[in-house]
Scaffold this active site. Structure first.
Site, mmCIF file in Angstrom:
data_model
loop_
_atom_site.group_PDB
_atom_site.id
_atom_site.type_symbol
_atom_site.label_atom_id
_atom_site.label_comp_id
_atom_site.label_asym_id
_atom_site.label_seq_id
_atom_site.Cartn_x
_atom_site.Cartn_y
_atom_site.Cartn_z
ATOM 1 N N ASP A 90 2.353 3.499 12.483
ATOM 2 C CA ASP A 90 1.779 3.324 11.143
ATOM 3 C C ASP A 90 1.518 4.725 10.594
ATOM 4 O O ASP A 90 0.621 5.429 11.052
ATOM 5 C CB ASP A 90 0.485 2.505 11.262
ATOM 6 C CG ASP A 90 -0.182 2.261 9.910
ATOM 7 O OD1 ASP A 90 0.062 3.043 8.966
ATOM 8 O OD2 ASP A 90 -0.963 1.291 9.807
ATOM 9 N N LYS A 142 -1.738 2.935 -0.277
ATOM 10 C CA LYS A 142 -2.482 4.170 -0.114
ATOM 11 C C LYS A 142 -1.736 5.349 -0.762
ATOM 12 O O LYS A 142 -1.521 5.326 -1.943
ATOM 13 C CB LYS A 142 -2.770 4.397 1.376
ATOM 14 C CG LYS A 142 -3.268 3.135 2.111
ATOM 15 C CD LYS A 142 -4.600 2.615 1.602
ATOM 16 C CE LYS A 142 -4.949 1.203 2.085
ATOM 17 N NZ LYS A 142 -4.874 0.987 3.514
ATOM 18 N N ARG A 174 12.861 -13.247 -4.086
ATOM 19 C CA ARG A 174 12.126 -13.420 -2.821
ATOM 20 C C ARG A 174 12.914 -12.902 -1.619
ATOM 21 O O ARG A 174 12.349 -12.446 -0.640
ATOM 22 C CB ARG A 174 11.734 -14.890 -2.602
ATOM 23 C CG ARG A 174 11.044 -15.102 -1.233
ATOM 24 C CD ARG A 174 10.440 -16.478 -1.062
ATOM 25 N NE ARG A 174 11.344 -17.547 -1.361
ATOM 26 C CZ ARG A 174 12.310 -17.975 -0.534
ATOM 27 N NH1 ARG A 174 12.509 -17.412 0.644
ATOM 28 N NH2 ARG A 174 13.098 -18.974 -0.896
ATOM 29 N N TYR A 232 -6.231 0.288 11.954
ATOM 30 C CA TYR A 232 -6.778 -0.380 10.780
ATOM 31 C C TYR A 232 -7.392 -1.730 11.184
ATOM 32 O O TYR A 232 -6.830 -2.440 12.024
ATOM 33 C CB TYR A 232 -5.636 -0.581 9.779
ATOM 34 C CG TYR A 232 -6.042 -1.241 8.505
ATOM 35 C CD1 TYR A 232 -6.811 -0.552 7.567
ATOM 36 C CD2 TYR A 232 -5.673 -2.547 8.222
ATOM 37 C CE1 TYR A 232 -7.189 -1.162 6.388
ATOM 38 C CE2 TYR A 232 -6.051 -3.158 7.046
ATOM 39 C CZ TYR A 232 -6.811 -2.459 6.134
ATOM 40 O OH TYR A 232 -7.186 -3.069 4.966
HETATM 41 C C1 LIG Z 1 -4.752 -0.078 4.402
HETATM 42 C C2 LIG Z 1 -4.069 0.086 5.672
HETATM 43 C C3 LIG Z 1 -3.288 -0.947 6.209
HETATM 44 C C4 LIG Z 1 -3.158 -2.289 5.540
HETATM 45 O O1 LIG Z 1 -2.523 -2.183 4.302
HETATM 46 P P1 LIG Z 1 -2.712 -3.250 3.102
HETATM 47 O O2 LIG Z 1 -1.801 -2.731 2.068
HETATM 48 O O3 LIG Z 1 -4.165 -3.252 2.727
HETATM 49 O O4 LIG Z 1 -2.296 -4.569 3.649
HETATM 50 C C5 LIG Z 1 -2.642 -0.711 7.403
HETATM 51 N N1 LIG Z 1 -2.756 0.468 8.054
HETATM 52 C C6 LIG Z 1 -3.508 1.474 7.567
HETATM 53 C C7 LIG Z 1 -3.591 2.753 8.317
HETATM 54 C C8 LIG Z 1 -4.188 1.322 6.369
HETATM 55 O O5 LIG Z 1 -4.946 2.313 5.906
#
Ligand SMILES: *Cc1c(COP(=O)(O)O)cnc(C)c1O
Length: 392
Positions: free
Chosen positions: A185, A210, A59, A113
């Site tokens: 991001d 992703k 953890r 997002y």
């Molecule tokens: C999917 C996504 C997130 C969130 O990610 P999770 O793994 O679903 O928590 C954040 N930012 C972007 C641009 C995303 O496409």
């Protein structure tokens, strides 16, 4: 461990962070263990007190499989360190909580997002952390929006679903002048197409769910940056219990080894489809940074080395007609998410932007006839044939 400093990105994706496992295995194996043992108290204290980098408790992130993928991710994004999380949202929330306290202020630029928007707009205000939301075309208002309690500027580029391109260097520069952190991001662009740290960002976040995972079979997140800024995030991750599972870390490392060829193939396929969609009589608009007449194209050319696998477009027609196009597709799955080998399609008003009011959508250019595709790695002719028959 091989020294991969100054080596190419594919080489880093394959070799960084991995070492012979002691039995000759050529990459880090899966240590599923939740805890690690010591032969004496001194060796335990060496790890606990940070004198020796070792394994202790999963953890905490002190697990060799997790640490290995973190070294790989840091090398790929050219950051000092990387912490992995159970999801992209976990990475974001720990980053916000570690760097903002009650009374602090965040500026979020452009579309983000849906989960990020909710976290900033609905959850963090409960802790007295307020966010100002600027549209992507309001960067001229940025300096005036920075207050004495502003701690962080957060944005994505390209954005979802308009593929709006935001100027990372310009924003980071303005933020730096005021002593404010810039967090990007980088999920849509990926480390292959865009390196925000090199452009002046302080930290980079990915939903590894992703493109970095790339096969729609894992959920995870990562934040990458200088150890000074990441140290407080480590504590929050540990105490909120947000660590990525070792099994996922192992799977992610497997995926990262092919990141460059996958992303290059996504780029190429998306460019091919975008250029054909633009000429289709039923389509009024195509948003893809690789199109020379797209608004953000010049900026994208400056700050990106590839234009990504995400496209949105607007069909001449209402919400039902757009849904009918989606429903006629045979190869594209109707699904949120992106970045996997299989092509996906969504109608933003039914998924990612379902919760926005019509007024809010209109302000953000999210119209009923808009569709968003994540271009997968199927044969490109098959994808185009499928899109053409669906658009008939
Ligand atoms: C999917 C996504 C997130 C969130 O990610 P999770 O793994 O679903 O928590 C954040 N930012 C972007 C641009 C995303 O496409």
């Amino acid at each position: 461990m091989k020294n991969t400093t100054n080596l190419g990105l594919s080489t880093r994706c394959i070799h960084a962070g991995d070492s012979l496992d002691g039995r000759g295995g050529i990459f880090t194996p899966l240590y599923s263990h939740s805890t690690f043992g010591f032969t004496d108290t001194k060796s335990l204290l060496d790890v606990v007190e940070g004198r020796v980098e070792g394994s202790l408790y999963t953890r905490y992130g002190l697990n060799p499989t997790i640490q290995s993928v973190e070294r790989k991710l840091a090398a790929i994004e050219n950051g000092e360190v990387a912490w992995v999380f159970s999801s992209g949202m976990a990475a974001e929330s720990a980053t916000f909580l570690a760097h903002c306290k009650t009374g602090d202020h965040i500026i979020c630029i452009g579309d983000v997002y849906g989960g990020t928007y909710e976290l900033l707009d609905a959850n963090l205000p409960n802790l007295g952390i307020l966010t100002t939301f600027l549209l992507g075309n309001e960067i001229d208002k940025l300096s005036a929006s920075i207050k004495s309690n502003t701690r962080m500027i957060f944005f994505e580029t390209p954005t979802n679903p308009n593929m709006e391109v935001l100027d990372i260097a310009k924003i980071a520069n303005a933020a730096k002048k005021h002593g404010v952190l810039t967090v990007v991001d980088n999920t849509f662009a990926t480390s292959v197409n865009q390196q925000p740290l090199a452009l002046g960002a302080d930290m980079v976040i990915h939903s590894t769910t992703k493109y970095l995972g790339g096969h729609s079979d894992l959920t995870g997140g990562v934040v990458i940056g200088p150890s000074k800024l990441l140290a407080p995030i480590w504590d929050w991750r540990k105490n909120l219990g947000q660590i990525m599972a070792p099994e996922v870390a192992y799977l992610l490392a497997r995926s990262l080894r092919t990141l460059v060829i996958r992303v290059n193939a996504h780029n190429e396929a998306a460019q091919y489809l975008a250029e054909r969609l633009v000429k289709h009589p039923r389509i009024s608009k195509v948003n893809y940074p690789g199109l020379t007449n797209f608004n953000g194209h010049n900026l994208a050319e400056q700050q990106m080395s590839g234009f990504g696998g995400m496209i949105s477009f607007v069909i001449n027609g209402n919400a039902e007609e757009a849904a009918a196009v989606v429903d006629r597709l045979k190869l594209f799955s109707i699904a949120p998410s992106l970045g996997g080998v299989e092509s996906l399609i969504t109608q933003p008003i039914t998924t990612t932007h379902y919760n926005l009011t019509r007024e809010e959508r209109t302000k953000r250019g999210i119209v009923d006839g808009m569709l968003r595709i994540s271009v997968g790695l199927e044969d490109i002719d098959d994808l185009w044939i499928d899109l053409k028959q669906a658009l008939k």
